[in-house]
Each structure stands twice: as C-alpha cells, then as structure tokens.
Design a protein around this motif. Structure first.
Motif, PDB file in Angstrom:
ATOM      1  N   ARG A  18       0.828  -1.213   0.000  1.00 44.93           N
ATOM      2  CA  ARG A  18       0.000   0.000   0.000  1.00 44.93           C
ATOM      3  C   ARG A  18       0.859   1.259   0.000  1.00 44.93           C
ATOM      4  N   SER A  19       1.997   1.201   0.684  1.00 51.13           N
ATOM      5  CA  SER A  19       2.884   2.371   0.741  1.00 51.13           C
ATOM      6  C   SER A  19       3.465   2.690  -0.631  1.00 51.13           C
ATOM      7  N   VAL A  20       3.934   1.661  -1.338  1.00 54.28           N
ATOM      8  CA  VAL A  20       4.510   1.924  -2.664  1.00 54.28           C
ATOM      9  C   VAL A  20       3.414   2.290  -3.669  1.00 54.28           C
ATOM     10  N   PHE A  21       2.215   1.702  -3.489  1.00 58.94           N
ATOM     11  CA  PHE A  21       1.093   2.053  -4.367  1.00 58.94           C
ATOM     12  C   PHE A  21       0.741   3.533  -4.224  1.00 58.94           C
ATOM     13  N   LYS A  22       0.693   4.014  -2.981  1.00 62.76           N
ATOM     14  CA  LYS A  22       0.346   5.407  -2.738  1.00 62.76           C
ATOM     15  C   LYS A  22       1.381   6.366  -3.319  1.00 62.76           C
ATOM     16  N   GLN A  23       2.610   5.881  -3.501  1.00 65.48           N
ATOM     17  CA  GLN A  23       3.657   6.711  -4.087  1.00 65.48           C
ATOM     18  C   GLN A  23       3.711   6.579  -5.609  1.00 65.48           C
ATOM     19  N   GLY A  24       2.806   5.789  -6.174  1.00 60.18           N
ATOM     20  CA  GLY A  24       2.810   5.604  -7.619  1.00 60.18           C
ATOM     21  C   GLY A  24       3.867   4.633  -8.108  1.00 60.18           C
ATOM     22  N   LYS A  25       4.438   3.834  -7.212  1.00 60.50           N
ATOM     23  CA  LYS A  25       5.424   2.828  -7.613  1.00 60.50           C
ATOM     24  C   LYS A  25       4.675   1.537  -7.962  1.00 60.50           C
ATOM     25  N   PHE A  26       3.984   1.576  -9.104  1.00 58.51           N
ATOM     26  CA  PHE A  26       3.044   0.518  -9.432  1.00 58.51           C
ATOM     27  C   PHE A  26       3.728  -0.811  -9.746  1.00 58.51           C
ATOM     28  N   GLU A  27       4.906  -0.782 -10.359  1.00 58.18           N
ATOM     29  CA  GLU A  27       5.590  -2.035 -10.661  1.00 58.18           C
ATOM     30  C   GLU A  27       5.977  -2.772  -9.382  1.00 58.18           C
ATOM     31  N   ASP A  28       6.478  -2.031  -8.386  1.00 56.82           N
ATOM     32  CA  ASP A  28       6.793  -2.649  -7.092  1.00 56.82           C
ATOM     33  C   ASP A  28       5.537  -3.233  -6.457  1.00 56.82           C
ATOM     34  N   ALA A  29       4.446  -2.473  -6.511  1.00 57.88           N
ATOM     35  CA  ALA A  29       3.194  -2.934  -5.911  1.00 57.88           C
ATOM     36  C   ALA A  29       2.693  -4.202  -6.600  1.00 57.88           C
ATOM     37  N   ALA A  30       2.779  -4.238  -7.925  1.00 51.75           N
ATOM     38  CA  ALA A  30       2.292  -5.401  -8.666  1.00 51.75           C
ATOM     39  C   ALA A  30       3.080  -6.657  -8.311  1.00 51.75           C
ATOM     40  N   SER A  31       4.406  -6.535  -8.199  1.00 49.02           N
ATOM     41  CA  SER A  31       5.228  -7.708  -7.874  1.00 49.02           C
ATOM     42  C   SER A  31       4.980  -8.175  -6.446  1.00 49.02           C
ATOM     43  N   LEU A  32       4.793  -7.248  -5.519  1.00 47.49           N
ATOM     44  CA  LEU A  32       4.470  -7.625  -4.148  1.00 47.49           C
ATOM     45  C   LEU A  32       3.117  -8.332  -4.072  1.00 47.49           C
ATOM     46  N   LEU A  33       2.169  -7.849  -4.865  1.00 50.28           N
ATOM     47  CA  LEU A  33       0.838  -8.452  -4.857  1.00 50.28           C
ATOM     48  C   LEU A  33       0.842  -9.828  -5.499  1.00 50.28           C
ATOM     49  N   ASP A  34       1.744 -10.081  -6.442  1.00 45.10           N
ATOM     50  CA  ASP A  34       1.856 -11.423  -7.017  1.00 45.10           C
ATOM     51  C   ASP A  34       2.076 -12.461  -5.922  1.00 45.10           C
ATOM     52  N   VAL A  35       2.970 -12.134  -4.983  1.00 45.56           N
ATOM     53  CA  VAL A  35       3.263 -13.066  -3.886  1.00 45.56           C
ATOM     54  C   VAL A  35       2.035 -13.245  -2.992  1.00 45.56           C
ATOM     55  N   LEU A  36       1.364 -12.146  -2.681  1.00 46.32           N
ATOM     56  CA  LEU A  36       0.183 -12.218  -1.813  1.00 46.32           C
ATOM     57  C   LEU A  36      -0.938 -13.018  -2.468  1.00 46.32           C
ATOM     58  N   ILE A  37      -1.131 -12.818  -3.765  1.00 47.19           N
ATOM     59  CA  ILE A  37      -2.204 -13.531  -4.470  1.00 47.19           C
ATOM     60  C   ILE A  37      -1.896 -15.021  -4.572  1.00 47.19           C
ATOM     61  N   THR A  62      -0.214 -16.720  -2.473  1.00 48.53           N
ATOM     62  CA  THR A  62      -0.352 -17.296  -1.132  1.00 48.53           C
ATOM     63  C   THR A  62      -1.804 -17.318  -0.671  1.00 48.53           C
ATOM     64  N   PHE A  63      -2.555 -16.255  -0.990  1.00 49.92           N
ATOM     65  CA  PHE A  63      -3.946 -16.134  -0.544  1.00 49.92           C
ATOM     66  C   PHE A  63      -4.846 -15.811  -1.737  1.00 49.92           C
ATOM     67  N   PRO A  64      -5.089 -16.785  -2.623  1.00 55.09           N
ATOM     68  CA  PRO A  64      -5.884 -16.506  -3.829  1.00 55.09           C
ATOM     69  C   PRO A  64      -7.354 -16.190  -3.554  1.00 55.09           C
ATOM     70  N   ASP A  65      -7.806 -16.445  -2.328  1.00 55.98           N
ATOM     71  CA  ASP A  65      -9.216 -16.200  -2.009  1.00 55.98           C
ATOM     72  C   ASP A  65      -9.444 -14.844  -1.351  1.00 55.98           C
ATOM     73  N   LYS A  66      -8.380 -14.018  -1.262  1.00 53.17           N
ATOM     74  CA  LYS A  66      -8.512 -12.699  -0.633  1.00 53.17           C
ATOM     75  C   LYS A  66      -8.873 -11.656  -1.696  1.00 53.17           C
ATOM     76  N   PRO A  67     -10.103 -11.138  -1.680  1.00 48.71           N
ATOM     77  CA  PRO A  67     -10.519 -10.206  -2.744  1.00 48.71           C
ATOM     78  C   PRO A  67      -9.742  -8.900  -2.756  1.00 48.71           C
ATOM     79  N   ASP A  68      -9.299  -8.421  -1.571  1.00 37.64           N
ATOM     80  CA  ASP A  68      -8.588  -7.138  -1.518  1.00 37.64           C
ATOM     81  C   ASP A  68      -7.312  -7.163  -2.350  1.00 37.64           C
ATOM     82  N   PHE A  69      -6.645  -8.320  -2.388  1.00 37.42           N
ATOM     83  CA  PHE A  69      -5.383  -8.409  -3.124  1.00 37.42           C
ATOM     84  C   PHE A  69      -5.625  -8.325  -4.635  1.00 37.42           C
ATOM     85  N   TRP A  70      -6.641  -9.052  -5.127  1.00 41.68           N
ATOM     86  CA  TRP A  70      -6.975  -8.982  -6.550  1.00 41.68           C
ATOM     87  C   TRP A  70      -7.375  -7.561  -6.940  1.00 41.68           C
TER      88      TRP A  70
END
Length: 243
Positions: A110-129, A131-139
């Motif tokens: 969320r911190s990198v997303f708020k700074q517009g660092k979208f590539e970092d955010a996307a790669s971090l979310l890949d790991v979260l998704i 690990t937790f594919p049923d979490k809607p917030d991550f998708w």
C-alpha cells in the motif's frame, strides 16, 4: 525495572494510561531503556497517539533495539499520517526480519502504491495472491495497480478472477465493464454491466444508465439498448422522471 514491571502489570489489567505513566517514569530515570520505549510505542499506537508512538519507536531504534514488530508498527504509524516514504522504509525493514508476515507485505504494498510505484506494488501483490488466492482485496488492489501502469487488460484479468472466485462487488464489475468499454469491447462491457446489476437488483439505476450512455457514445448502440432494456425490467416502477 520496577517501573517497567509495574507498567506491564497495569497493561495486563487493561489500564493503559496508568501503564504509560509507569513506562514514561522508567525512561525519565534511565533514558536508554529500550524495552520501556517499545512499550510506550505499543500503547501510543493503541491509543491513537501516532506522533508519540513514532518518537518512541525512533528512540528505541536509535538505541539499537529494533525488531520486526516495532518496524511494522512504525510503518503503520507513518501510513496513518499519509507519509508513505518513511512508511515504506519501515515496512521493508520489518519484512526483511519477518519475510512471511502478511501484514508487513501488505503495508509495504500500500505504501509503494500510494507513491505511484506501481511495478513494485504489482510484484508484491503477485506473492500475496499466490499465497492467498481467495482474498478479494489483493486482486482488487492489483487491478488498480495495473490501471495505474496503463495496462487495462491485465486489470481486467484480475477483476474477472475476482468474479470467478465469487468475491466481485458491484463496483468492481462496473469497473470491469468500463475497462472493456475503453478497450472497444462493447459485448464484454455489456456482460460486465449486466453482472453488476444482477449482483444487487435493488441498486439505483443511475450507474447502469450512465454505462448505457457510455456504450452509445462508443458506438455500441445495440449493447446500449440491451442495457437500457435490462434497466427497465429490473428497476420497473422505481425509475424516476429524471431516469
């Protein structure tokens, strides 16, 4: 040490104000008391005293007493102040010490997303998704990340996945329809809008009507007519004069 111990007892008795007073007495007597600063930070976070919590955790870190939980809470405090650069730094330190902690990874995302660092955010979310594919917030967050990266088709994939696991919302389906519309795919846009309407048949027709306007404006006249017909059949007498 007696002040620290008494503070711990009072905290266990759900008396945080009294406990905080004990911890503050401890650091007055011994200004390098790292454990006391940590306890001050924890209580201040709980009480919503964000500036005091930041000062306590910073002092503890200066004294060499950093740990993953303190770094994580420090990141949380900076996020609460919408100061996302130090929040990112704190969360990275917490994640370095506890790489499997989901809260720290999500806070960093969320911190990198708020700074517009979208590539970092996307790669971090890949790991979260993964690990937790049923979490809607991550998708959902990754979909908005891809929109920030000007990659709407990847965002659409995430939103379709969200619907496939049964966690889509009215808003996410309308967003999906808007993406298809922007990509000149009116049939897919109509399908997404129809799913959004079906998700909550009692919702206001205003957004569906605007979506129909969008379809017509993009040359999707047949799809616009189909959507208007669905609005009429769904809303019925609930349609007002302005609608």
């Amino acid at each position: 040490v007696l002040d620290l111990t008494l503070g711990g007892v009072l905290f266990q008795q759900e008396r945080p104000d009294d406990a905080l007073a004990c911890y503050r007495r401890a650091v007055e007597k011994y200004p390098s008391f790292r454990r006391a600063y940590r306890s001050i930070g924890l209580i201040c976070v709980r009480k919503g005293q964000i500036d005091d919590a930041i000062a306590a955790f910073n002092r503890m870190i200066e004294l060499g007493g950093a740990d993953a939980y303190s770094y994580g809470l420090l990141g949380f405090c900076h996020s609460q102040k919408q100061d996302y650069q130090p929040a990112e730094a704190a969360y990275r330190s917490a994640l370095l010490l506890q790489p499997n902690n989901v809260e720290w990874r999500l806070g960093l995302t969320r911190s990198v997303f708020k700074q517009g660092k979208f590539e970092d955010a996307a790669s971090l979310l890949d790991v979260l998704i993964q690990t937790f594919p049923d979490k809607p917030d991550f998708w959902l967050l990754q979909a908005h990340t891809y929109l920030g990266m000007k990659q709407p088709q990847k965002a659409a994939v995430d939103l379709e996945a969200l619907d496939a696991i049964g966690k889509a919302s009215v808003d996410s389906l309308y967003t999906l329809g808007d993406i298809y519309l922007s990509e000149s795919l009116p049939d897919l846009a109509l399908q997404a809008y129809a799913r959004a309407m079906a998700k909550d048949p009692k919702q206001s027709p205003v957004r569906a009507i605007r979506s129909a306007e969008g379809l017509a404006g993009r040359g999707g006249h047949d799809q616009a007519m189909a959507l208007v017909s669905r609005v009429r059949s769904t809303a019925g007498d609930a349609l007002g004069d302005s609608d």
